[in-house]
Write an enzyme that holds these catalytic residues in place. Structure first.
Site, PDB file in Angstrom:
ATOM      1  N   ASN A   9      45.423  62.381  20.435  1.00 51.43           N
ATOM      2  CA  ASN A   9      44.399  61.482  19.787  1.00 51.43           C
ATOM      3  C   ASN A   9      43.373  61.150  20.946  1.00 51.43           C
ATOM      4  OD1 ASN A   9      42.648  59.775  18.374  1.00 51.43           O
ATOM      5  ND2 ASN A   9      44.174  57.937  18.411  1.00 51.43           N
ATOM      6  N   TRP A  10      42.355  61.957  20.572  1.00 46.03           N
ATOM      7  CA  TRP A  10      41.145  61.793  21.703  1.00 46.03           C
ATOM      8  C   TRP A  10      40.536  60.544  21.315  1.00 46.03           C
ATOM      9  CZ3 TRP A  10      38.255  67.205  21.774  1.00 46.03           C
ATOM     10  CH2 TRP A  10      39.270  68.154  21.977  1.00 46.03           C
ATOM     11  N   LYS A  11      40.478  59.758  20.473  1.00 46.26           N
ATOM     12  CA  LYS A  11      39.765  58.704  20.004  1.00 46.26           C
ATOM     13  C   LYS A  11      38.199  59.041  20.253  1.00 46.26           C
ATOM     14  CE  LYS A  11      43.758  56.002  21.226  1.00 46.26           C
ATOM     15  NZ  LYS A  11      44.307  54.724  21.766  1.00 46.26           N
ATOM     16  N   HIS A  98      45.537  53.621  12.227  1.00 49.04           N
ATOM     17  CA  HIS A  98      45.509  53.219  13.766  1.00 49.04           C
ATOM     18  C   HIS A  98      45.428  51.891  14.043  1.00 49.04           C
ATOM     19  CE1 HIS A  98      45.075  53.516  18.058  1.00 49.04           C
ATOM     20  NE2 HIS A  98      45.747  54.679  18.111  1.00 49.04           N
ATOM     21  N   GLU A 100      43.718  50.475  16.266  1.00 51.48           N
ATOM     22  CA  GLU A 100      42.322  50.360  16.533  1.00 51.48           C
ATOM     23  C   GLU A 100      41.489  50.240  15.045  1.00 51.48           C
ATOM     24  OE1 GLU A 100      42.002  53.586  19.193  1.00 51.48           O
ATOM     25  OE2 GLU A 100      43.321  52.185  20.640  1.00 51.48           O
ATOM     26  N   GLU A 170      53.370  52.473  17.034  1.00 57.23           N
ATOM     27  CA  GLU A 170      52.463  52.597  18.040  1.00 57.23           C
ATOM     28  C   GLU A 170      52.461  50.816  18.465  1.00 57.23           C
ATOM     29  OE1 GLU A 170      49.952  55.864  18.954  1.00 57.23           O
ATOM     30  OE2 GLU A 170      48.756  54.415  17.698  1.00 57.23           O
ATOM     31  N   GLY A 176      47.116  52.023  25.749  1.00 57.62           N
ATOM     32  CA  GLY A 176      45.977  52.166  26.738  1.00 57.62           C
ATOM     33  C   GLY A 176      46.344  51.032  27.904  1.00 57.62           C
ATOM     34  N   SER A 216      50.999  54.902  25.701  1.00 58.60           N
ATOM     35  CA  SER A 216      51.113  55.031  27.235  1.00 58.60           C
ATOM     36  C   SER A 216      52.275  56.014  27.521  1.00 58.60           C
ATOM     37  CB  SER A 216      51.502  53.744  28.191  1.00 58.60           C
ATOM     38  OG  SER A 216      50.390  52.570  27.868  1.00 58.60           O
ATOM     39  N   GLY A 237      47.384  59.136  23.582  1.00 53.98           N
ATOM     40  CA  GLY A 237      45.882  58.965  23.781  1.00 53.98           C
ATOM     41  C   GLY A 237      45.516  59.373  25.116  1.00 53.98           C
ATOM     42  N   GLY A 238      45.424  58.595  25.951  1.00 55.98           N
ATOM     43  CA  GLY A 238      44.938  58.724  27.337  1.00 55.98           C
ATOM     44  C   GLY A 238      45.084  59.978  27.992  1.00 55.98           C
TER      45      GLY A 238
HETATM   46  P1  13P Z   1      47.482  55.736  24.986  1.00 55.45           P
HETATM   47  O1  13P Z   1      48.528  57.008  25.115  1.00 55.45           O
HETATM   48  O2  13P Z   1      46.275  55.886  25.646  1.00 55.45           O
HETATM   49  O3  13P Z   1      48.156  54.452  25.147  1.00 55.45           O
HETATM   50  O4  13P Z   1      46.896  55.621  23.516  1.00 55.45           O
HETATM   51  C1  13P Z   1      47.969  55.761  22.469  1.00 55.45           C
HETATM   52  C2  13P Z   1      47.395  55.868  21.076  1.00 55.45           C
HETATM   53  O5  13P Z   1      46.863  54.996  20.808  1.00 55.45           O
HETATM   54  C3  13P Z   1      47.336  57.305  20.332  1.00 55.45           C
HETATM   55  O6  13P Z   1      46.968  57.172  18.844  1.00 55.45           O
END
Ligand code: 13P
Length: 253
Positions: A9-11, A98, A100, A170, A176, A216, A237-238
């Site tokens: 997920n590149w966000k 998600h 967010e 999640e 993050g 993470s 994510g990251g």
């Molecule tokens: P991180 O891997 O950056 O913690 O993010 C996880 C995430 O929200 C994937 O959707």
């Protein structure tokens, strides 16, 4: 045996040039290094990159998704994107709910239930996210929160429809932050979600649903997480913003 999934997920990251470079690197590395019998790799860029990413991934085992969609099929909803549009750009998966989106855009379980319907009616797979905040975990409310997210967002579906769902657990406190849920904490929640599915849909359907962990995930903790019986891969994510770390996570399956 469920095939594992590793989805990036590149966000809201990567401009056009960066996104295309990342896609080309991942597609090439996956071809050379990743066992397609074991894991499905999915790239989930921002909307504007979905079509060109899908074009670069076409004819390879890498699939493409989107991070959200509107619940209606079309109409006067300026700035919104429908599941049908996303499908026509070559995507197969859509993330819904998600944390967010829930936190910053007020998405509720009821709204997400209708987004799930539109995703499924387009023949796409929904990656439905759930997870508790730190406050909720500290108050020992995490099972309750996850149960209502899963039931209210998904349990209107029949068993056949449920097979088109991927669930992502999640924990908000692990996203993050560099703090990962311990393997035991993650497996415990995944097993709990699986039990909810067994109770509603029976064992066969419950066993067919992939439940991903997100929060993470890095190359050095992925293998242990993915070795758990109810953890069927990850939503990254990251670490998905860099080809080497993302592909190394896929190789940990
Ligand atoms: P991180 O891997 O950056 O913690 O993010 C996880 C995430 O929200 C994937 O959707």
């Amino acid at each position: 045996m469920r095939k594992k999934i590793v989805a990036g997920n590149w966000k809201m990251n990567k401009n056009f040039e960066e996104g295309m470079a990342l896609t080309s690197e991942v597609v090439n590395m996956v071809k050379d290094e990743v066992s397609h019998e074991k894991v499905t790799v999915i790239l989930i860029p921002p909307f504007v990159h979905v079509h060109p990413v899908a074009a670069l991934a076409k004819g390879t085992p890498v699939l493409v998704g989107a991070q959200n969609c509107h619940q209606e099929a079309n109409g006067a909803y300026t700035g919104e994107i429908s599941a049908g549009m996303i499908k026509s750009c070559g995507a197969t998966h859509i993330i819904l709910g998600h944390s967010e989106r829930r936190m910053y855009f007020g998405e509720t379980n009821a709204l997400l239930a209708s987004k799930v319907n539109t995703v499924l009616s387009n023949g796409l797979t929904a990656i439905y996210c759930c997870g508790e905040t730190l406050e909720q975990r500290n108050a020992n409310k995490h099972f309750e929160v996850i149960e209502s997210q899963v039931k209210e967002g998904l349990f209107h579906l029949d068993a056949e429809q449920m097979k088109q769902i991927v669930i992502a657990y999640e924990p908000v406190w692990a996203i993050g932050t560099g703090v990962t849920a311990s393997t035991q904490q993650a497996q415990e929640v995944h097993a709990f979600i699986r039990q909810l599915l067994v109770a509603k849909y029976g064992k066969d359907t419950a066993e067919s649903v992939c439940i991903l962990y997100g929060g993470s995930v890095k190359p050095d903790n992925a293998a242990e997480l993915f070795s758990q019986s109810d953890i069927d891969g990850g939503l990254i994510g990251g670490a998905a913003l860099q080809s080497r770390s993302f592909v190394d996570i896929a190789k940990a399956c």
